[in-house]
Design a protein around this motif. Structure first.
Motif, PDB file in Angstrom:
ATOM      1  N   UNK A   1      57.748  45.669   9.866  1.00  0.00           N
ATOM      2  CA  UNK A   1      57.728  44.311   9.337  1.00  0.00           C
ATOM      3  C   UNK A   1      56.434  43.570   9.594  1.00  0.00           C
ATOM      4  N   UNK A   2      55.592  44.079  10.489  1.00  0.00           N
ATOM      5  CA  UNK A   2      54.298  43.426  10.720  1.00  0.00           C
ATOM      6  C   UNK A   2      53.476  43.450   9.432  1.00  0.00           C
ATOM      7  N   UNK A   3      52.775  42.357   9.195  1.00  0.00           N
ATOM      8  CA  UNK A   3      51.918  42.238   8.019  1.00  0.00           C
ATOM      9  C   UNK A   3      50.479  42.463   8.460  1.00  0.00           C
ATOM     10  N   UNK A   4      49.798  43.398   7.795  1.00  0.00           N
ATOM     11  CA  UNK A   4      48.414  43.721   8.114  1.00  0.00           C
ATOM     12  C   UNK A   4      47.499  43.085   7.069  1.00  0.00           C
ATOM     13  N   UNK A   5      46.616  42.217   7.524  1.00  0.00           N
ATOM     14  CA  UNK A   5      45.638  41.585   6.645  1.00  0.00           C
ATOM     15  C   UNK A   5      44.279  42.217   6.914  1.00  0.00           C
ATOM     16  N   UNK A   6      43.702  42.804   5.855  1.00  0.00           N
ATOM     17  CA  UNK A   6      42.467  43.564   5.945  1.00  0.00           C
ATOM     18  C   UNK A   6      41.303  42.791   5.328  1.00  0.00           C
TER      19      UNK A   6
ATOM     20  N   UNK B   1      37.559  33.840  -3.358  1.00  0.00           N
ATOM     21  CA  UNK B   1      38.497  33.161  -4.257  1.00  0.00           C
ATOM     22  C   UNK B   1      39.578  32.447  -3.453  1.00  0.00           C
ATOM     23  N   UNK B   2      40.058  33.079  -2.380  1.00  0.00           N
ATOM     24  CA  UNK B   2      41.113  32.478  -1.577  1.00  0.00           C
ATOM     25  C   UNK B   2      40.619  31.680  -0.396  1.00  0.00           C
ATOM     26  N   UNK B   3      39.294  31.526  -0.238  1.00  0.00           N
ATOM     27  CA  UNK B   3      38.734  30.876   0.953  1.00  0.00           C
ATOM     28  C   UNK B   3      39.358  31.487   2.200  1.00  0.00           C
ATOM     29  N   UNK B   4      39.248  32.800   2.276  1.00  0.00           N
ATOM     30  CA  UNK B   4      39.998  33.549   3.282  1.00  0.00           C
ATOM     31  C   UNK B   4      39.087  34.510   4.025  1.00  0.00           C
ATOM     32  N   UNK B   5      39.602  35.026   5.135  1.00  0.00           N
ATOM     33  CA  UNK B   5      38.905  36.070   5.888  1.00  0.00           C
ATOM     34  C   UNK B   5      39.401  37.448   5.495  1.00  0.00           C
ATOM     35  N   UNK B   6      40.258  37.535   4.435  1.00  0.00           N
ATOM     36  CA  UNK B   6      40.908  38.792   4.113  1.00  0.00           C
ATOM     37  C   UNK B   6      40.889  39.055   2.601  1.00  0.00           C
ATOM     38  N   UNK B   7      41.003  40.353   2.281  1.00  0.00           N
ATOM     39  CA  UNK B   7      40.997  40.753   0.877  1.00  0.00           C
ATOM     40  C   UNK B   7      42.127  41.710   0.526  1.00  0.00           C
ATOM     41  N   UNK B   8      42.883  42.198   1.507  1.00  0.00           N
ATOM     42  CA  UNK B   8      43.922  43.201   1.237  1.00  0.00           C
ATOM     43  C   UNK B   8      45.053  43.030   2.245  1.00  0.00           C
ATOM     44  N   UNK B   9      46.271  43.378   1.813  1.00  0.00           N
ATOM     45  CA  UNK B   9      47.431  43.234   2.683  1.00  0.00           C
ATOM     46  C   UNK B   9      48.319  44.466   2.597  1.00  0.00           C
ATOM     47  N   UNK B  10      49.109  44.657   3.645  1.00  0.00           N
ATOM     48  CA  UNK B  10      50.073  45.752   3.695  1.00  0.00           C
ATOM     49  C   UNK B  10      51.174  45.367   4.669  1.00  0.00           C
ATOM     50  N   UNK B  11      52.275  46.112   4.641  1.00  0.00           N
ATOM     51  CA  UNK B  11      53.401  45.871   5.546  1.00  0.00           C
ATOM     52  C   UNK B  11      53.721  47.166   6.280  1.00  0.00           C
ATOM     53  N   UNK B  12      53.927  47.066   7.586  1.00  0.00           N
ATOM     54  CA  UNK B  12      54.355  48.219   8.370  1.00  0.00           C
ATOM     55  C   UNK B  12      55.825  48.497   8.065  1.00  0.00           C
ATOM     56  N   UNK B  13      56.111  49.729   7.659  1.00  0.00           N
ATOM     57  CA  UNK B  13      57.486  50.097   7.324  1.00  0.00           C
ATOM     58  C   UNK B  13      58.245  50.616   8.541  1.00  0.00           C
ATOM     59  N   UNK B  14      57.571  51.406   9.374  1.00  0.00           N
ATOM     60  CA  UNK B  14      58.169  51.961  10.583  1.00  0.00           C
ATOM     61  C   UNK B  14      57.025  52.427  11.471  1.00  0.00           C
ATOM     62  N   UNK B  15      57.325  53.229  12.474  1.00  0.00           N
ATOM     63  CA  UNK B  15      56.290  53.672  13.392  1.00  0.00           C
ATOM     64  C   UNK B  15      55.301  54.646  12.808  1.00  0.00           C
ATOM     65  N   UNK B  16      55.531  55.097  11.583  1.00  0.00           N
ATOM     66  CA  UNK B  16      54.663  56.105  10.990  1.00  0.00           C
ATOM     67  C   UNK B  16      54.014  55.689   9.670  1.00  0.00           C
ATOM     68  N   UNK B  17      54.605  54.740   8.962  1.00  0.00           N
ATOM     69  CA  UNK B  17      54.141  54.434   7.610  1.00  0.00           C
ATOM     70  C   UNK B  17      53.939  52.952   7.386  1.00  0.00           C
ATOM     71  N   UNK B  18      53.046  52.639   6.448  1.00  0.00           N
ATOM     72  CA  UNK B  18      52.926  51.289   5.906  1.00  0.00           C
ATOM     73  C   UNK B  18      53.058  51.392   4.397  1.00  0.00           C
TER      74      UNK B  18
END
Length: 303
Positions: A15-20, A33-50
């Motif tokens: 459930x952790x959200x990874x901002x890249x 465009x977003x006035x942000x420090x990030x350009x990509x996102x992902x979600x951790x699914x479990x201990x092995x996958x996002x």
């Protein structure tokens, strides 16, 4: 200055959200465009996958591989959702996974990416108060088709939390807030490198660009965007919020404030935050969501 707790990939939770922050020119443009420090996102699914939406489509990827992707990302920050906390965390995480898994394999909207970027840039860069920006977001969200059959990265994250089947509905929805207009300078983009990135993304998405498209993109000026940066930096400052402007207008008209609500109450009656069109949710929206707490930065260069 931010201080970051260094995290190993083994420290992350489902459930952790990874901002890249990506390394390419397109990543720099997305962040601007977003006035942000990030350009990509992902979600951790479990201990092995996002799970993430990439140019090749929505995919599951190995979590252990992410720290070694130093050629792709400058840094990856970890945000923990408050909506998953509690004694029933495992059940909530399962609902989130169930909402995200049907998206695996859905394509990335490469052909509409320019439209999305243009709409989001107008929304974030136009001068005005927060209330004006709320109204503008609601109006522009109507322009973009809310099509869940092809998704971008931050849209996928937002949809997963929003569409989790809960009682009451939308219990995991991440709140999105409107910020005051920022004044992030336009980066001096290498246009030729950006053109190559766009062409590569089109090929990864299975869409072979025409010869005319390749010629048009690769014939772009070799210089960057310095002149545009100078023009953008000359913008006038923002106006105050509607509540403040209302009291200023009353004062100019000589109206008695004693019979009117105080400033705090009038500002509290400003427009509510809209529920966004998921298609226009940016990494910046997740970065500043009150529902996500930054807990640290992933240690890179070690698998």
């Amino acid at each position: 200055m931010d201080t970051f707790r260094a995290l190993r990939w083994q420290d992350l939770e489902a459930g952790d959200v990874l901002l890249h922050m990506g390394c390419g020119e397109l990543s720099r443009l997305i962040a601007w465009v977003g006035d942000s420090a990030y350009s990509h996102t992902a979600v951790v699914m479990d201990g092995e996958q996002l799970i993430e939406a990439a140019a090749s489509g929505v995919r599951l990827a190995a979590l252990a591989d992410r720290p070694g992707m130093v050629a792709n990302f400058h840094y990856i920050d970890v945000f923990r959702p408050s909506c998953l906390e509690g004694h029933d965390r495992d059940a909530r995480v399962a609902l989130l996974r169930n909402a995200l898994m049907p998206y695996v394999g859905r394509p990335y909207p490469m052909t509409s990416l320019f439209t999305l970027g243009l709409v989001c840039a107008v929304r974030n860069k136009i001068p005005g108060s927060r209330d004006l920006r709320r109204v503008l977001r609601m109006a522009l969200d109507l322009v973009i088709d809310n099509d869940p059959n092809q998704v971008v990265c931050s849209e996928l994250v937002y949809r997963g939390f929003d569409e989790a089947v809960t009682e009451p509905p939308h219990a995991l929805r991440l709140p999105i807030v409107t910020r005051s207009r920022q004044h992030t300078p336009l980066p001096d983009i290498d246009l030729l490198a950006l053109a190559h990135e766009c062409l590569d993304d089109l090929r990864r998405a299975g869409r072979k660009p025409s010869v005319a498209t390749e010629i048009a993109l690769l014939a772009a000026p070799m210089h960057g965007m310095h002149e545009v940066t100078l023009a953008a930096s000359a913008d006038a400052p923002d106006h105050d919020d509607l509540g403040i402007r209302l009291q200023q207008a009353r004062a100019r008209l000589g109206l008695d404030e004693s019979g009117h609500m105080p400033l705090q109450a009038s500002m509290a009656m400003s427009l509510p935050e809209p529920t966004p069109n998921p298609k226009t949710v940016l990494p910046a929206d997740l970065e500043f969501s009150p529902g996500l707490l930054k807990i640290g930065r992933l240690s890179m260069a070690t698998a």
